[in-house]
Motif scaffolding. Structure first.
Motif, PDB file in Angstrom:
ATOM      1  N   PRO A 133       5.013  -5.094   5.623  1.00 18.52           N
ATOM      2  CA  PRO A 133       3.609  -5.190   5.253  1.00 18.52           C
ATOM      3  C   PRO A 133       3.270  -6.503   4.551  1.00 18.52           C
ATOM      4  O   PRO A 133       4.065  -7.011   3.780  1.00 18.52           O
ATOM      5  CB  PRO A 133       3.427  -4.024   4.271  1.00 18.52           C
ATOM      6  CG  PRO A 133       4.783  -3.799   3.693  1.00 18.52           C
ATOM      7  CD  PRO A 133       5.756  -4.143   4.765  1.00 18.52           C
ATOM      8  N   VAL A 134       2.073  -7.013   4.853  1.00 20.92           N
ATOM      9  CA  VAL A 134       1.533  -8.159   4.130  1.00 20.92           C
ATOM     10  C   VAL A 134       0.638  -7.591   3.035  1.00 20.92           C
ATOM     11  O   VAL A 134      -0.287  -6.833   3.316  1.00 20.92           O
ATOM     12  CB  VAL A 134       0.729  -9.074   5.077  1.00 20.92           C
ATOM     13  CG1 VAL A 134      -0.030 -10.135   4.289  1.00 20.92           C
ATOM     14  CG2 VAL A 134       1.663  -9.726   6.087  1.00 20.92           C
ATOM     15  N   LYS A 135       0.974  -7.912   1.789  1.00 24.46           N
ATOM     16  CA  LYS A 135       0.248  -7.296   0.662  1.00 24.46           C
ATOM     17  C   LYS A 135      -0.492  -8.368  -0.121  1.00 24.46           C
ATOM     18  O   LYS A 135       0.102  -9.049  -0.952  1.00 24.46           O
ATOM     19  CB  LYS A 135       1.246  -6.550  -0.231  1.00 24.46           C
ATOM     20  CG  LYS A 135       1.974  -5.463   0.561  1.00 24.46           C
ATOM     21  CD  LYS A 135       3.212  -4.815  -0.055  1.00 24.46           C
ATOM     22  CE  LYS A 135       3.290  -4.366  -1.431  1.00 24.46           C
ATOM     23  NZ  LYS A 135       4.310  -3.339  -1.675  1.00 24.46           N
ATOM     24  N   LEU A 136      -1.775  -8.536   0.169  1.00 26.52           N
ATOM     25  CA  LEU A 136      -2.584  -9.570  -0.475  1.00 26.52           C
ATOM     26  C   LEU A 136      -3.401  -8.970  -1.609  1.00 26.52           C
ATOM     27  O   LEU A 136      -4.188  -8.048  -1.390  1.00 26.52           O
ATOM     28  CB  LEU A 136      -3.513 -10.221   0.547  1.00 26.52           C
ATOM     29  CG  LEU A 136      -2.818 -10.876   1.746  1.00 26.52           C
ATOM     30  CD1 LEU A 136      -3.855 -11.420   2.723  1.00 26.52           C
ATOM     31  CD2 LEU A 136      -1.871 -11.997   1.282  1.00 26.52           C
ATOM     32  N   ALA A 137      -3.200  -9.500  -2.802  1.00 27.67           N
ATOM     33  CA  ALA A 137      -3.874  -8.926  -3.970  1.00 27.67           C
ATOM     34  C   ALA A 137      -4.708  -9.971  -4.686  1.00 27.67           C
ATOM     35  O   ALA A 137      -4.430 -11.172  -4.605  1.00 27.67           O
ATOM     36  CB  ALA A 137      -2.846  -8.337  -4.931  1.00 27.67           C
ATOM     37  N   GLU A 138      -5.726  -9.494  -5.369  1.00 36.03           N
ATOM     38  CA  GLU A 138      -6.599 -10.393  -6.125  1.00 36.03           C
ATOM     39  C   GLU A 138      -7.366  -9.603  -7.167  1.00 36.03           C
ATOM     40  O   GLU A 138      -7.767  -8.464  -6.923  1.00 36.03           O
ATOM     41  CB  GLU A 138      -7.606 -11.070  -5.170  1.00 36.03           C
ATOM     42  CG  GLU A 138      -8.584 -11.993  -5.878  1.00 36.03           C
ATOM     43  CD  GLU A 138      -9.536 -12.733  -4.927  1.00 36.03           C
ATOM     44  OE1 GLU A 138      -9.586 -12.372  -3.722  1.00 36.03           O
ATOM     45  OE2 GLU A 138     -10.219 -13.658  -5.401  1.00 36.03           O
ATOM     46  N   GLU A 149       1.373 -10.465  -3.054  1.00 39.93           N
ATOM     47  CA  GLU A 149       1.100 -11.896  -3.192  1.00 39.93           C
ATOM     48  C   GLU A 149      -0.340 -12.036  -3.658  1.00 39.93           C
ATOM     49  O   GLU A 149      -1.247 -11.447  -3.060  1.00 39.93           O
ATOM     50  CB  GLU A 149       1.251 -12.598  -1.842  1.00 39.93           C
ATOM     51  CG  GLU A 149       2.650 -12.529  -1.278  1.00 39.93           C
ATOM     52  CD  GLU A 149       2.712 -13.182   0.086  1.00 39.93           C
ATOM     53  OE1 GLU A 149       3.266 -14.290   0.181  1.00 39.93           O
ATOM     54  OE2 GLU A 149       2.180 -12.584   1.046  1.00 39.93           O
ATOM     55  N   HIS A 150      -0.549 -12.820  -4.704  1.00 32.37           N
ATOM     56  CA  HIS A 150      -1.898 -12.939  -5.256  1.00 32.37           C
ATOM     57  C   HIS A 150      -2.636 -14.140  -4.685  1.00 32.37           C
ATOM     58  O   HIS A 150      -2.057 -15.207  -4.500  1.00 32.37           O
ATOM     59  CB  HIS A 150      -1.842 -12.987  -6.782  1.00 32.37           C
ATOM     60  CG  HIS A 150      -1.444 -11.663  -7.351  1.00 32.37           C
ATOM     61  ND1 HIS A 150      -0.160 -11.379  -7.736  1.00 32.37           N
ATOM     62  CD2 HIS A 150      -2.150 -10.531  -7.524  1.00 32.37           C
ATOM     63  CE1 HIS A 150      -0.090 -10.119  -8.150  1.00 32.37           C
ATOM     64  NE2 HIS A 150      -1.284  -9.579  -8.034  1.00 32.37           N
ATOM     65  N   VAL A 151      -3.909 -13.937  -4.424  1.00 33.61           N
ATOM     66  CA  VAL A 151      -4.741 -14.995  -3.835  1.00 33.61           C
ATOM     67  C   VAL A 151      -6.016 -15.159  -4.670  1.00 33.61           C
ATOM     68  O   VAL A 151      -6.307 -14.330  -5.535  1.00 33.61           O
ATOM     69  CB  VAL A 151      -5.127 -14.647  -2.372  1.00 33.61           C
ATOM     70  CG1 VAL A 151      -3.879 -14.509  -1.511  1.00 33.61           C
ATOM     71  CG2 VAL A 151      -5.944 -13.351  -2.310  1.00 33.61           C
ATOM     72  N   TYR A 152      -6.732 -16.240  -4.414  1.00 36.53           N
ATOM     73  CA  TYR A 152      -8.059 -16.438  -5.006  1.00 36.53           C
ATOM     74  C   TYR A 152      -9.047 -16.660  -3.870  1.00 36.53           C
ATOM     75  O   TYR A 152      -8.768 -17.443  -2.950  1.00 36.53           O
ATOM     76  CB  TYR A 152      -8.090 -17.674  -5.907  1.00 36.53           C
ATOM     77  CG  TYR A 152      -7.276 -17.560  -7.165  1.00 36.53           C
ATOM     78  CD1 TYR A 152      -7.756 -16.844  -8.264  1.00 36.53           C
ATOM     79  CD2 TYR A 152      -6.039 -18.188  -7.275  1.00 36.53           C
ATOM     80  CE1 TYR A 152      -7.002 -16.754  -9.437  1.00 36.53           C
ATOM     81  CE2 TYR A 152      -5.289 -18.101  -8.436  1.00 36.53           C
ATOM     82  CZ  TYR A 152      -5.774 -17.382  -9.522  1.00 36.53           C
ATOM     83  OH  TYR A 152      -5.045 -17.296 -10.663  1.00 36.53           O
ATOM     84  N   HIS A 186      -5.217  -5.622  -0.266  1.00 36.73           N
ATOM     85  CA  HIS A 186      -5.284  -5.149   1.106  1.00 36.73           C
ATOM     86  C   HIS A 186      -3.898  -5.264   1.701  1.00 36.73           C
ATOM     87  O   HIS A 186      -3.305  -6.344   1.675  1.00 36.73           O
ATOM     88  CB  HIS A 186      -6.341  -5.929   1.885  1.00 36.73           C
ATOM     89  CG  HIS A 186      -7.718  -5.673   1.329  1.00 36.73           C
ATOM     90  ND1 HIS A 186      -8.303  -6.475   0.391  1.00 36.73           N
ATOM     91  CD2 HIS A 186      -8.570  -4.631   1.536  1.00 36.73           C
ATOM     92  CE1 HIS A 186      -9.480  -5.964   0.049  1.00 36.73           C
ATOM     93  NE2 HIS A 186      -9.670  -4.845   0.722  1.00 36.73           N
ATOM     94  N   ILE A 187      -3.397  -4.133   2.142  1.00 36.94           N
ATOM     95  CA  ILE A 187      -2.040  -4.089   2.676  1.00 36.94           C
ATOM     96  C   ILE A 187      -2.153  -3.950   4.185  1.00 36.94           C
ATOM     97  O   ILE A 187      -2.790  -3.026   4.678  1.00 36.94           O
ATOM     98  CB  ILE A 187      -1.274  -2.891   2.075  1.00 36.94           C
ATOM     99  CG1 ILE A 187      -1.389  -2.921   0.542  1.00 36.94           C
ATOM    100  CG2 ILE A 187       0.177  -2.916   2.509  1.00 36.94           C
ATOM    101  CD1 ILE A 187      -0.718  -1.747  -0.142  1.00 36.94           C
ATOM    102  N   PHE A 188      -1.590  -4.922   4.889  1.00 35.78           N
ATOM    103  CA  PHE A 188      -1.651  -4.921   6.352  1.00 35.78           C
ATOM    104  C   PHE A 188      -0.329  -4.363   6.853  1.00 35.78           C
ATOM    105  O   PHE A 188       0.729  -4.941   6.570  1.00 35.78           O
ATOM    106  CB  PHE A 188      -1.895  -6.346   6.868  1.00 35.78           C
ATOM    107  CG  PHE A 188      -3.202  -6.929   6.367  1.00 35.78           C
ATOM    108  CD1 PHE A 188      -4.353  -6.865   7.142  1.00 35.78           C
ATOM    109  CD2 PHE A 188      -3.275  -7.521   5.104  1.00 35.78           C
ATOM    110  CE1 PHE A 188      -5.560  -7.396   6.676  1.00 35.78           C
ATOM    111  CE2 PHE A 188      -4.476  -8.049   4.633  1.00 35.78           C
ATOM    112  CZ  PHE A 188      -5.622  -7.985   5.423  1.00 35.78           C
ATOM    113  N   VAL A 189      -0.390  -3.242   7.545  1.00 33.69           N
ATOM    114  CA  VAL A 189       0.841  -2.559   7.951  1.00 33.69           C
ATOM    115  C   VAL A 189       0.840  -2.236   9.438  1.00 33.69           C
ATOM    116  O   VAL A 189      -0.217  -2.167  10.077  1.00 33.69           O
ATOM    117  CB  VAL A 189       1.029  -1.222   7.185  1.00 33.69           C
ATOM    118  CG1 VAL A 189       1.253  -1.446   5.713  1.00 33.69           C
ATOM    119  CG2 VAL A 189      -0.166  -0.294   7.413  1.00 33.69           C
ATOM    120  N   ALA A 190       2.033  -1.992   9.952  1.00 31.58           N
ATOM    121  CA  ALA A 190       2.159  -1.398  11.281  1.00 31.58           C
ATOM    122  C   ALA A 190       1.869   0.091  11.105  1.00 31.58           C
ATOM    123  O   ALA A 190       2.155   0.641  10.030  1.00 31.58           O
ATOM    124  CB  ALA A 190       3.569  -1.612  11.806  1.00 31.58           C
TER     125      ALA A 190
END
Ligand code: TSB
Ligand code: ZN
Length: 697
Positions: free
Chosen positions: A406-411, A344-347, A439-443
């Motif tokens: 996982p939460v996958k935040l990209a920019e 998922e892309h963020v700014y 940044h990938i937030f994982v267990a």
């Protein structure tokens, strides 16, 4: 020029004190297990010769490991006496010695031939002596500094009031050939330190006086090497004679102040290089030419891709329209791959309060690489050196459950780093950069799978970009450096174990880089080398247990309890800056069609064909192709040449004949004139090549 630790190392003088009480015979252990009993004073050359004259002729130096207790004790004795500014050598450790060194003690001995990587350094250092010999013969008033081997060759520092001219350099190179032809023996000699200092200061040899004073102890025997009439303060070792410097070349000259202080005299540093054979030297020179031809700083200018303006500042490149096009294409390319891979892309903004970086640990461990804070009315802001804290705040903007991971935040995150001015280079090392970050937030149990997903993404991306030649580096902390790395042994061991495990299960070969980790954790770095073999990190995958702790990150587990996620920081195509610099050099400016800023150059033969040019333009633009039309009142061939110099993939030439047939005459980069083709046919072909991201035309 201040001495670097490596130069200090090269300057160290190690006086060999020959023990008169040494044994009459000594045992020399050879690598094949054989032991030779020889009279004390026998040289490595003699031993080599007794094995085979061919081995003796092929040997450059010898590697000696003393085996007696006396040798080890001698090491300690000397260590105590040596100057405190450098660490004393362990005399029981292997060291390189001249083939002419009289051996006095039981030792392991290995004859070092051209096959040994260290042999080339010895040849290059001897070449520096040959250079100094030539300079003194031609310009006897010159004062000598020092002349170590370097990774690319060697240099020697000289002081002379008049700068050396290019003609002087040519004469020096010629004289060096004479010194080599004279085949003078390199002979090691000793002199009491005080006598050496007297002679040097009497002759006004201010640099030698400095080196002897700084790098030897009172009462020591100081080591010199003589070849012919030339004598130099030096600890060696050297090749047996000047004739062994077989392929040598003077490369360049630069000026620098003695000890880096502008109040001091200006020195002239002559650079050269040397190889075992003319063939090796020629190959090196060819590679150097190739590197110059591909240099992204030069091509960036010639192809109008970017510029660095002093008015903006060093390391802050401006992307010109064509460079910006390449960058935009790269950005779209990687964003698309990521979307398909569930990112998922963020700014987020490129600055934040200092407190954010205090909390993350950047302030404590990464401060030196950050621009200083800006004082505002009530707070201090800082340009961000990394995007992680911003993404962390997005993660914690809502409650997360194990099902979300996982939460996958990209920019494409822009960040600023205060790289030292000496380290900056074109686009490859800059101060303002945009990273293809996530940044990938994982267990914890998801680390391995996500790691391998990132690896697959890297492979996919690099394949499409035509990058095939990369290596892996496991980047670890330096445990002694408590300032640069978070101090938590258990955490580092865990991170390292996880990475090694992931690498092993993918069956990847890697080297290790101590002191190359991020401050928060170890990394797997993907290294690309340029033509000269110089490596930089591009993709990076990092395991981080630290930042989730600092920010108290949580997710609700299947058990309903709160758990701490682990973060994987990753960049795939690196910063846009660094990747574009690589692609420019990799393709020498001749980009694949889909990445070319101008894909098709249009050359109407005369003004008469301007209308047909419009029609061709409309067709090509309609197909999404990037074009440029040369409507100047120039000869057709000049227009073709200009497009060719810009490395334009296709050049379409058209006149009456083509217009009448609705055709174009096609010139393909690297293939030449391909003859006439219907316009519609060309458009379909080019479009297909772009869509498939073909690397071929
Ligand atoms: C991957 N926080 C992580 C991120 O989440 C991070 O910033 N890692 S990094 O410090 O290793 O930088 C990522 C990549 O940026 C590096 O691997 C390198 O390819 C590129 N890079 C770093 N410094 C520069 C620079 N000065 N100029 C150009 N590119 C750079
Ligand atoms: Zn990060």
């Amino acid at each position: 020029m201040k001495e670097s630790p490596a130069q200090i190392e090269a300057l160290k003088i190690q006086a060999e004190i020959i023990d008169p009480m040494s044994k009459p015979t000594i045992a020399i252990h050879l690598p094949d297990g054989a032991v030779k009993e020889v009279p004390a004073g026998t040289t490595p050359f003699e031993i080599a010769n007794s094995i085979s004259p061919r081995l003796a002729a092929a040997s450059v130096v010898a590697r000696l490991t003393p085996l007696t207790a006396a040798a080890a004790a001698d090491g300690v004795k000397q260590a105590e006496g040596e100057a405190a500014m450098y660490t004393a050598e362990d005399k029981s450790a292997p060291r390189l010695v001249d083939l002419s060194t009289p051996l006095q003690e039981d030792a392991k001995l290995e004859l070092v031939t051209e096959r040994d990587v260290e042999a080339l350094k010895v040849v290059r250092h001897s070449a520096a002596h040959v250079l100094a010999t030539a300079v003194l013969e031609l310009f006897p008033e010159t004062k000598l500094g020092h002349g170590p081997a370097t990774d690319a060759g060697f240099f020697y520092d000289f002081y002379r009031e008049k700068p050396f001219t290019p003609e002087d350099l040519a004469a020096i190179e010629k004289k060096m050939a004479e010194v080599v032809a004279r085949d003078e023996k390199f002979v090691r000699e000793y002199q009491p330190r005080e006598q050496a200092l007297d002679e040097f200061s009497r002759d006004g040899d201010f640099m030698k006086t400095h080196f002897v004073t700084r790098f030897t102890e009172p009462g020591a025997q100081v080591s010199f090497y003589r070849n012919g009439k030339f004598v130099d303060f030096c600890r060696g070792p050297h090749v047996p004679s000047t004739g062994r410097v077989k392929a040598v070349k003077v490369m360049s000259i630069s000026g620098a102040y003695w000890l880096g202080d502008e109040k001091n005299p200006q020195l002239q540093r002559i650079y050269g290089t040397a190889f075992f054979s003319q063939k090796d030297l020629d190959a090196y020179l060819e590679r150097l030419e190739d590197a110059k031809r591909r240099d992204h700083r030069r091509l960036g200018k010639d192809l109008e891709l970017f510029r660095v303006s002093e008015e903006v500042g060093a390391g802050l490149p401006l992307w010109l329209p064509k460079g910006a096009t390449i960058r935009r294409l790269l950005e779209e390319f990687i964003l698309d791959l990521e979307r398909k891979d569930g990112y998922e892309h963020v700014y987020t903004p490129a600055l934040a309060k200092v407190d954010l970086y205090k909390r993350s640990g950047h302030w404590a461990h990464y401060h030196e690489d950050m621009f200083p804070p800006m004082d505002l009315e009530t707070e201090q802001m800082v340009l961000r050196p990394m995007n992680c804290p911003h993404h962390i705040l997005i993660y914690e903007s809502k409650l997360r459950s194990y099902r979300d991971l996982p939460v996958k935040l990209a920019e494409l995150g822009t960040m600023y780093r205060y790289e030292r001015s000496g380290a900056l280079s074109g686009l490859s090392r800059v101060r303002c950069m945009t990273l293809n970050d996530a940044h990938i937030f994982v267990a914890p149990e998801q680390i391995k799978e996500e790691f391998s997903n990132v690896m697959k993404l890297v492979e996919r991306a690099y394949k499409a970009l035509g990058i095939t030649n990369y290596s892996y580096r496991l980047s670890l902390r330096d445990p002694a450096n408590k300032e640069k790395y978070v101090d938590n042994d258990a955490m580092w061991e865990l991170g390292e174990g996880v990475l090694r495990d992931a690498l092993d299960s993918l069956g990847l070969k890697y080297k290790e880089g101590k002191g190359e980790a991020a401050f928060y954790g170890p990394k797997l770095d993907i290294q690309l080398a340029d033509v000269m073999g110089h490596e930089e990190t591009y993709a990076t995958i990092q395991v981080d247990f630290h930042l989730p702790n600092q920010f108290g990150l949580e997710y609700t587990g299947a058990d309903g309890e709160r758990h701490r996620p682990v973060m994987i920081h990753r960049g795939v195509i690196s910063t846009m800056e660094r990747m574009v610099s690589y692609l420019i050099e990799h393709y020498a400016g001749a980009f694949p069609l889909w990445l070319s800023p101008v894909q098709v150059g249009l050359v109407p033969i005369s003004e008469r064909h301007a209308n047909y040019a419009k029609k061709v333009e409309t067709e090509l633009r309609g197909a999404g192709l990037r074009i440029e039309t040369d409507l100047r009142n120039e000869k057709m061939n000049a227009k073709i040449r200009d497009f060719a110099n810009q490395k334009t993939p296709y050049i379409l030439v058209f006149g009456d004949k083509e217009e009448a047939a609705g055709a174009v005459s096609v010139r393909t980069r690297g293939k030449g004139d391909q003859g006439s083709m219907l316009l519609a046919e060309f458009v379909a072909k080019a479009k297909a090549l772009v869509e498939s991201q073909s690397l071929e035309l």
